[in-house]
Design a protein around this motif. Structure first.
Motif, PDB file in Angstrom:
ATOM      1  N   GLU A 166       0.085 -25.930 -29.053  1.00 42.32           N
ATOM      2  CA  GLU A 166       0.892 -26.755 -28.148  1.00 42.32           C
ATOM      3  C   GLU A 166       1.664 -25.867 -27.161  1.00 42.32           C
ATOM      4  N   ARG A 167       2.165 -24.732 -27.644  1.00 43.88           N
ATOM      5  CA  ARG A 167       2.853 -23.792 -26.750  1.00 43.88           C
ATOM      6  C   ARG A 167       1.901 -23.277 -25.678  1.00 43.88           C
ATOM      7  N   ALA A 168       0.689 -22.919 -26.107  1.00 43.95           N
ATOM      8  CA  ALA A 168      -0.311 -22.445 -25.145  1.00 43.95           C
ATOM      9  C   ALA A 168      -0.647 -23.536 -24.138  1.00 43.95           C
ATOM     10  N   ALA A 169      -0.723 -24.773 -24.614  1.00 40.85           N
ATOM     11  CA  ALA A 169      -1.050 -25.889 -23.728  1.00 40.85           C
ATOM     12  C   ALA A 169       0.033 -26.106 -22.675  1.00 40.85           C
ATOM     13  N   ALA A 170       1.293 -25.913 -23.050  1.00 38.43           N
ATOM     14  CA  ALA A 170       2.381 -26.089 -22.087  1.00 38.43           C
ATOM     15  C   ALA A 170       2.288 -25.051 -20.969  1.00 38.43           C
ATOM     16  N   ILE A 171       1.926 -23.835 -21.343  1.00 42.15           N
ATOM     17  CA  ILE A 171       1.731 -22.798 -20.315  1.00 42.15           C
ATOM     18  C   ILE A 171       0.526 -23.153 -19.452  1.00 42.15           C
ATOM     19  N   GLY A 172      -0.539 -23.633 -20.090  1.00 42.20           N
ATOM     20  CA  GLY A 172      -1.724 -24.044 -19.343  1.00 42.20           C
ATOM     21  C   GLY A 172      -1.436 -25.174 -18.378  1.00 42.20           C
ATOM     22  N   TYR A 173      -0.571 -26.089 -18.771  1.00 43.39           N
ATOM     23  CA  TYR A 173      -0.173 -27.183 -17.886  1.00 43.39           C
ATOM     24  C   TYR A 173       0.456 -26.635 -16.611  1.00 43.39           C
ATOM     25  N   GLU A 174       1.339 -25.667 -16.777  1.00 43.83           N
ATOM     26  CA  GLU A 174       1.981 -25.066 -15.597  1.00 43.83           C
ATOM     27  C   GLU A 174       0.962 -24.339 -14.730  1.00 43.83           C
ATOM     28  N   ILE A 175       0.023 -23.650 -15.365  1.00 42.79           N
ATOM     29  CA  ILE A 175      -1.023 -22.956 -14.612  1.00 42.79           C
ATOM     30  C   ILE A 175      -1.786 -23.937 -13.729  1.00 42.79           C
ATOM     31  N   HIS A 176      -2.216 -25.033 -14.316  1.00 49.31           N
ATOM     32  CA  HIS A 176      -3.078 -25.957 -13.572  1.00 49.31           C
ATOM     33  C   HIS A 176      -2.315 -26.763 -12.525  1.00 49.31           C
ATOM     34  N   THR A 177      -1.108 -27.199 -12.833  1.00 49.67           N
ATOM     35  CA  THR A 177      -0.360 -27.955 -11.825  1.00 49.67           C
ATOM     36  C   THR A 177       0.069 -27.044 -10.669  1.00 49.67           C
ATOM     37  N   THR A 178       0.326 -25.778 -10.965  1.00 50.96           N
ATOM     38  CA  THR A 178       0.629 -24.822  -9.892  1.00 50.96           C
ATOM     39  C   THR A 178      -0.592 -24.610  -9.004  1.00 50.96           C
ATOM     40  N   ALA A 179      -1.757 -24.464  -9.622  1.00 48.53           N
ATOM     41  CA  ALA A 179      -2.996 -24.309  -8.840  1.00 48.53           C
ATOM     42  C   ALA A 179      -3.231 -25.508  -7.945  1.00 48.53           C
ATOM     43  N   MET A 180      -2.947 -26.691  -8.445  1.00 43.57           N
ATOM     44  CA  MET A 180      -3.119 -27.902  -7.639  1.00 43.57           C
ATOM     45  C   MET A 180      -2.241 -27.868  -6.391  1.00 43.57           C
ATOM     46  N   LYS A 181      -1.017 -27.427  -6.567  1.00 38.05           N
ATOM     47  CA  LYS A 181      -0.075 -27.388  -5.435  1.00 38.05           C
ATOM     48  C   LYS A 181      -0.419 -26.281  -4.436  1.00 38.05           C
ATOM     49  N   MET A 182      -1.118 -25.237  -4.912  1.00 37.36           N
ATOM     50  CA  MET A 182      -1.456 -24.104  -4.052  1.00 37.36           C
ATOM     51  C   MET A 182      -2.771 -24.295  -3.284  1.00 37.36           C
ATOM     52  N   ALA A 183      -3.587 -25.245  -3.693  1.00 35.18           N
ATOM     53  CA  ALA A 183      -4.946 -25.376  -3.138  1.00 35.18           C
ATOM     54  C   ALA A 183      -4.910 -26.014  -1.753  1.00 35.18           C
ATOM     55  N   LYS A 184      -4.601 -25.180  -0.771  1.00 28.26           N
ATOM     56  CA  LYS A 184      -4.468 -25.650   0.603  1.00 28.26           C
ATOM     57  C   LYS A 184      -5.378 -24.860   1.533  1.00 28.26           C
ATOM     58  N   ASP A 185      -5.639 -25.429   2.663  1.00 30.92           N
ATOM     59  CA  ASP A 185      -6.447 -24.777   3.688  1.00 30.92           C
ATOM     60  C   ASP A 185      -5.848 -23.411   4.041  1.00 30.92           C
ATOM     61  N   GLY A 186      -6.690 -22.359   4.074  1.00 32.98           N
ATOM     62  CA  GLY A 186      -6.231 -21.028   4.456  1.00 32.98           C
ATOM     63  C   GLY A 186      -5.772 -20.150   3.303  1.00 32.98           C
ATOM     64  N   VAL A 187      -5.805 -20.663   2.069  1.00 32.49           N
ATOM     65  CA  VAL A 187      -5.423 -19.882   0.889  1.00 32.49           C
ATOM     66  C   VAL A 187      -6.679 -19.259   0.285  1.00 32.49           C
ATOM     67  N   TYR A 188      -6.577 -18.015  -0.147  1.00 29.02           N
ATOM     68  CA  TYR A 188      -7.705 -17.370  -0.834  1.00 29.02           C
ATOM     69  C   TYR A 188      -7.690 -17.729  -2.322  1.00 29.02           C
ATOM     70  N   GLU A 189      -8.880 -17.811  -2.888  1.00 36.15           N
ATOM     71  CA  GLU A 189      -8.999 -18.076  -4.330  1.00 36.15           C
ATOM     72  C   GLU A 189      -8.184 -17.076  -5.130  1.00 36.15           C
ATOM     73  N   ARG A 190      -8.188 -15.809  -4.722  1.00 39.44           N
ATOM     74  CA  ARG A 190      -7.504 -14.764  -5.492  1.00 39.44           C
ATOM     75  C   ARG A 190      -5.997 -14.984  -5.553  1.00 39.44           C
ATOM     76  N   GLU A 191      -5.423 -15.660  -4.556  1.00 46.02           N
ATOM     77  CA  GLU A 191      -3.992 -15.934  -4.594  1.00 46.02           C
ATOM     78  C   GLU A 191      -3.663 -16.891  -5.732  1.00 46.02           C
ATOM     79  N   ILE A 192      -4.506 -17.884  -5.912  1.00 46.52           N
ATOM     80  CA  ILE A 192      -4.302 -18.845  -7.001  1.00 46.52           C
ATOM     81  C   ILE A 192      -4.602 -18.187  -8.343  1.00 46.52           C
TER      82      ILE A 192
END
Length: 461
Positions: free
Chosen positions: A176-202
């Motif tokens: 469950e602890r790992a899942a909470a960190i994973g949740y932050e990883i994925h929701t952050t990636a969602m917010k970062m996925a914008k035009d002009g961003v490189y995959e490596r930044e995410i």
């Protein structure tokens, strides 16, 4: 670390299962990056962690099954070690934390094993994946290097699997602890996925989140707009509005328990109609899988049911045709999903994969199906309460595979190749949840990461 009673219980359970002999569990050594003093971040062997707990290099554990004793072999640090690494607990102190009374210098392991061999006692060891440990097995037991895999003890492997596959309350909390960190990883990636961003930044931010939480990623992140490549670790593409970005990533806690989730998101925040149609099919597939997961059902049967959901959806949008049951039985769906539905998860993101998929994921009752796509299903056997598994269907448009099948005239009764060709540059969509099998059914590990079209588009705004 867990209370020492947890480790004592695990070792006692192992001895109750094993018949006789000595069972050897080698810890991992350091792994040099480019010279001996410059090493990769240390990762202990998962089975050693499970039974003996010590998260440092230079140790081995032994079960003396005949005499009902456990041993830790390792060396105390010297002044040079202290200068570079600071004060370190002694071997005796580290062993005591995990309820182990008997310790000895590492070199004594060789003589103890030699005495056991001379006395005709059975020596059990597990499959070995580190080259240094293969050399140790060769030197201590005389096993030829090219015969180590086949000489590993199947009795020992099966005993370990029977314990590690059932997660206890302490392990579930870590997951469950790992899942909470994973949740932050994925929701952050969602917010970062914008035009002009490189995959490596995410990808870099995914790793930073795991590091800030006190651990690492549970595997190298897959962050790619070329999601049709199933394990794509290239992060050099520039994202553009309209791309689909597949993010398959998870965290490992400081106790080394893993999470593993996948989401596929529209760069710019809105799915096109074409993307939405395919996405909804995969979403129906993952939801069907979550609905079916329960004790007493084989994961192989769930895999096949989810494939029928995918094939039915693909038929509705004109990519497949004919009878859905017949199409899945023939394996025609594997053009779009050439992998299995999921795998075990725990201390390893593909839990216990070092033992071999057939021993971990199959048994005497359920055998692997030798058919393209379904043959890659890592977990097929009957589910039990305490299993933690992934559910990860996908639909991919792989040009090389599409061309190969069309040229060979495969599954012409089930696939509309001309229509499929219109999706040539589509990419791929995969969705993945982590699921705990309970006594009455299942529940997700952690809070579900946004997954519906509406949820994904809302968080990306």
């Amino acid at each position: 670390m867990f209370p020492k009673e947890v480790y004592i219980k695990r070792r006692n359970q192992l001895r109750e299962i094993m018949k006789d002999g000595i069972a050897l569990v080698l810890g991992n050594p350091e792994a040099p990056m480019n010279y001996a003093g410059n090493v990769y971040h240390y990762r202990q062997d998962s089975t050693f962690l499970y039974f003996f707990g010590i998260d440092h290099p230079g140790f081995a554990g032994v079960f003396d099954i005949d005499n009902n004793k456990d041993y830790i072999f390792g060396n105390d640090v010297d002044i040079d070690d202290i200068i570079w690494m600071g004060p370190q607990p002694s071997v005796v102190e580290q062993a005591a934390r995990f309820g182990i009374e008997h310790t000895a210098p590492f070199n004594d392991l060789n003589s103890i094993l030699a005495e056991a061999i001379k006395a005709g006692r059975k020596i059990h060891f597990l499959p070995v994946y580190r080259a240094e440990n293969k050399i140790l097995i060769h030197e201590m037991l005389g096993t030829p290097l090219n015969a180590i895999k086949e000489n590993a003890s199947e009795e020992f492997v099966k005993a370990v699997i029977s314990l590690r596959e059932i997660k206890d309350e302490y392990e579930i909390k870590e997951l469950e602890r790992a899942a909470a960190i994973g949740y932050e990883i994925h929701t952050t990636a969602m917010k970062m996925a914008k035009d002009g961003v490189y995959e490596r930044e995410i990808a870099g931010e995914c790793e930073a989140i795991a590091l800030r939480a006190g651990g690492l990623l549970s595997f190298p992140a897959i962050v790619s707009k070329r999601g049709e490549t199933l394990h794509n670790h290239e992060h050099g593409n520039l994202l553009k509005k309209g791309d689909l970005l597949l993010v398959d990533s998870g965290a490992e806690t400081d106790t080394h328990y893993a999470s593993d989730n996948t989401r596929t998101i529209p760069v710019g925040g809105k799915f096109s109609q074409k993307q939405k149609e395919v996405y909804e099919i995969v979403l129906a597939g993952i939801n069907k899988g979550n609905e079916l997961i329960r004790p007493g059902v084989t994961y192989q049967s769930i895999h096949l049911e989810v494939c029928k959901v995918l094939a039915s959806g693909l038929k509705e949008i004109g990519l497949m045709k004919g009878n859905v049951e017949d199409a899945v039985k023939a394996g025609a769906h594997a053009l779009f999903m050439p992998h299995g539905l999921g795998h075990m998860m725990g201390l390893d993101v593909h839990d216990m994969e070092d033992f071999g998929e057939n021993l971990v994921g199959y048994d005497e009752k359920v055998q692997r199906i030798d058919q393209f796509g379904t043959a890659y299903l890592r977990l097929g056997k009957e589910l039990k309460p305490g299993f933690v598994i992934t559910n990860e269907p996908g639909i991919y448009f792989i040009p090389a595979l599409m061309d190969k099948w069309k040229q060979e005239g495969l599954h012409l009764d089930f696939i509309n190749y001309d229509k499929v060709n219109e999706y040539r540059n589509f990419g791929g969509i995969r969705l993945e949840d982590d699921v705990l099998v309970t006594k009455d059914g299942n529940r997700l590990i952690g809070k579900r990461i946004p997954v519906s079209v509406e949820e994904v588009e809302k968080i990306m705004c």
